[in-house]
Design an enzyme around this catalytic site. Structure first.
Site, PDB file in Angstrom:
ATOM      1  N   GLY A   1      -0.326  -2.129  -7.180  1.00  0.00           N
ATOM      2  CA  GLY A   1      -1.099  -1.474  -8.101  1.00  0.00           C
ATOM      3  C   GLY A   1      -0.515  -0.924  -9.413  1.00  0.00           C
TER       4      GLY A   1
ATOM      5  N   CYS B   1      14.244   0.309  -7.233  1.00  0.00           N
ATOM      6  CA  CYS B   1      13.570   0.041  -6.091  1.00  0.00           C
ATOM      7  C   CYS B   1      12.800  -1.011  -6.134  1.00  0.00           C
ATOM      8  CB  CYS B   1      12.736   1.288  -5.839  1.00  0.00           C
ATOM      9  SG  CYS B   1      11.414   1.321  -4.347  1.00  0.00           S
TER      10      CYS B   1
ATOM     11  N   GLY C   1      -0.304   4.112  -0.413  1.00  0.00           N
ATOM     12  CA  GLY C   1      -0.849   5.432  -0.210  1.00  0.00           C
ATOM     13  C   GLY C   1      -1.590   6.017  -1.439  1.00  0.00           C
ATOM     14  N   GLY C   2      -1.370   5.599  -2.431  1.00  0.00           N
ATOM     15  CA  GLY C   2      -1.931   6.136  -3.634  1.00  0.00           C
ATOM     16  C   GLY C   2      -3.378   5.441  -4.163  1.00  0.00           C
ATOM     17  N   VAL C   3      -3.899   5.896  -5.161  1.00  0.00           N
ATOM     18  CA  VAL C   3      -5.303   5.401  -5.499  1.00  0.00           C
ATOM     19  C   VAL C   3      -5.114   3.963  -6.103  1.00  0.00           C
ATOM     20  CG1 VAL C   3      -5.162   6.430  -7.683  1.00  0.00           C
ATOM     21  CG2 VAL C   3      -7.463   5.934  -6.773  1.00  0.00           C
ATOM     22  N   ASP C   4      -3.915   3.693  -6.853  1.00  0.00           N
ATOM     23  CA  ASP C   4      -3.945   2.676  -7.605  1.00  0.00           C
ATOM     24  C   ASP C   4      -3.678   1.468  -6.815  1.00  0.00           C
ATOM     25  OD1 ASP C   4      -3.886   3.629 -10.074  1.00  0.00           O
ATOM     26  OD2 ASP C   4      -1.606   4.140 -10.130  1.00  0.00           O
ATOM     27  N   SER C   5      -2.690   1.392  -5.748  1.00  0.00           N
ATOM     28  CA  SER C   5      -2.577   0.368  -4.670  1.00  0.00           C
ATOM     29  C   SER C   5      -3.734   0.127  -3.859  1.00  0.00           C
ATOM     30  CB  SER C   5      -1.480   0.681  -3.692  1.00  0.00           C
ATOM     31  OG  SER C   5      -1.612   1.688  -3.052  1.00  0.00           O
TER      32      SER C   5
ATOM     33  N   CYS D   1      11.434  10.130  -5.650  1.00  0.00           N
ATOM     34  CA  CYS D   1      11.014  10.226  -3.982  1.00  0.00           C
ATOM     35  C   CYS D   1      11.749  10.682  -3.003  1.00  0.00           C
ATOM     36  CB  CYS D   1      10.222   8.942  -3.790  1.00  0.00           C
ATOM     37  SG  CYS D   1      11.394   7.534  -3.468  1.00  0.00           S
TER      38      CYS D   1
ATOM     39  N   LEU E   1       5.449   0.342   2.988  1.00  0.00           N
ATOM     40  CA  LEU E   1       6.981   0.505   3.341  1.00  0.00           C
ATOM     41  C   LEU E   1       7.228   1.686   3.664  1.00  0.00           C
ATOM     42  CD1 LEU E   1       8.124  -1.925   0.345  1.00  0.00           C
ATOM     43  CD2 LEU E   1       7.301  -2.526   2.483  1.00  0.00           C
TER      44      LEU E   1
ATOM     45  N   MET F   1       0.787  -1.103   0.305  1.00  0.00           N
ATOM     46  CA  MET F   1      -0.055   0.057   0.151  1.00  0.00           C
ATOM     47  C   MET F   1       0.760   1.254  -0.128  1.00  0.00           C
ATOM     48  SD  MET F   1      -2.813  -1.528  -0.016  1.00  0.00           S
ATOM     49  CE  MET F   1      -4.064  -0.135   0.550  1.00  0.00           C
TER      50      MET F   1
END
Length: 386
Positions: free
Chosen positions: A125, A101, A9-13, A199, A32, A7
């Site tokens: 996602g 990553c 924290g975005g919409v896809d996941s 990031c 993570l 997860m």
């Protein structure tokens, strides 16, 4: 299956996890923690893996009624992604941290821990598709929505890792549909902007960030003939294809702008020249891996040093959102246990830098990838000979 949903924290996941739950799987969500500055907040659409993202991931899991955990991978992320990024730039290469990553964190460290804890697969996602063949083996393919396709950054996945990957968004026709589904499910991240940029450099100032971590020293800027045309304060902060920030003291004879053609860190020299010399026709790649079973031309190559595989037709892509171009490729065994990939491009690609990743496709299938070690311009070769 028992699924570990990564997860972000975005919409896809969030939607991917929701679909896994709806499919009847036993799902556990995990975020993570990659930042070594846990108080960091998101700024617009820059960055990811912030404290805000962690909270959004928790809200999504709470809405879905699944357990939620935060795993601290910050030390591993620093070593395998951030330090690698610095080392690559220090060596005059241009790395892809998202590729590293995925390779070392999301589908190595995370998957390794998930399997150790008894999970069957990791769900993300990503917009990509895993196809299971009649013999049970798996292949990686592009997603239905080519505009959002992320198979390029997943090109580092191995056959073993594909056995435990679950991508519920594979056949989704558009990102708009994902956001609409998130709205219907009552997920608070439905309209959250996508993250972009690196990031761990949330302000987007890669040069400034590198200057604080790599020892920079003044050196010469030379043209393709070796003539000094300017100076720089640190070769490592430049990248192939760059035009801005050169501050050349000597204009080109034809008056045209010049671009970075090569970085030579050992000499602390930046080579510049006309734009046409950025057109690359041949690549040589190291750290080769195959996403599933290698094509026959690769699988049949002898392990003897000096062995050269047969050519095979493919499409080559060197950027996450770049267009693939027709190419021919083959492998060469250069030393014991070390294979390199050679890619001859039917159409030149502009501004390809060592350190980038080349991913090969046949149709929608991802064949594999390699880190570009050298990028050859035939026009530059011809100019050097003359």
């Amino acid at each position: 299956m028992k699924i570990l949903a990564a997860m972000s924290g975005g919409v896809d996941s969030a939607v991917a996890a929701a679909r896994a739950v709806e499919a009847g799987h036993e799902v556990v969500g995990v975020h993570l923690a990659l930042s070594r500055m846990p108080g960091t907040l998101r700024t617009g659409s820059r960055g990811c893996c912030t404290i805000e993202d962690s909270r959004d991931a928790w809200r999504a899991c709470d809405k879905l009624g699944i357990p939620y955990y935060v795993w601290d991978f910050s030390e591993r992320f620093k070593e395998d992604v951030v330090d690698d990024f610095i080392e690559e730039y220090a060596a005059g290469r241009t790395p892809n941290p998202c590729m590293r990553c995925n390779e070392r964190i999301k589908f190595a460290a995370l998957l390794e821990k998930a399997l150790a804890l008894g999970f069957d697969a990791v769900c993300t996602g990503h917009y990509a598709k895993v196809v299971t063949l009649e013999d049970g083996s798996r292949e990686l393919h592009r997603a239905a929505d080519w505009a959002k396709d992320q198979s390029y950054v997943l090109g580092v996945l191995t056959a073993e890792q594909l056995e435990h990957c679950y991508f519920p968004l594979a056949d989704t026709p558009s990102k708009a549909e994902v956001r609409a589904e998130a709205e219907r499910r009552g997920l608070s991240v439905a309209q959250k902007p996508d993250s972009h940029d690196i990031c761990f450099i949330p302000d987007g100032d890669t040069r400034g960030w590198l200057e604080e971590r790599i020892e920079m020293s003044e050196g010469a800027i030379v043209n393709q003939n070796g003539e000094t045309v300017g100076s720089h304060t640190g070769a490592n902060a430049f990248t192939v294809g760059q035009r801005r920030g050169l501050k050349l003291g000597t204009p080109a004879a034809d008056g045209k702008p010049r671009f970075v053609l090569e970085i030579r860190p050992k000499e602390n020299t930046v080579v510049v020249g006309p734009q046409e010399l950025l057109d690359i026709e041949q690549l040589r790649g190291i750290k080769v891996s195959w996403a599933g079973a290698p094509v026959p031309e690769v699988a049949g190559v002898s392990s003897a040093v000096g062995s050269v595989g047969e050519e095979f037709e493919c499409m080559a892509q060197v950027r996450a959102h770049g267009d693939p171009v027709p190419a021919s490729a083959w492998v060469e065994v250069v030393t014991e246990g070390v294979t390199e990939l050679v890619v001859r491009l039917d159409e030149p690609l502009r501004g390809v830098a060592p350190g980038q990743t080349v991913v090969l496709y046949q149709g929608s299938r991802v064949l594999g990838q390699a880190t570009i070690d050298s990028a050859r311009s035939l026009a530059w070769d011809a100019a050097a000979v003359s």
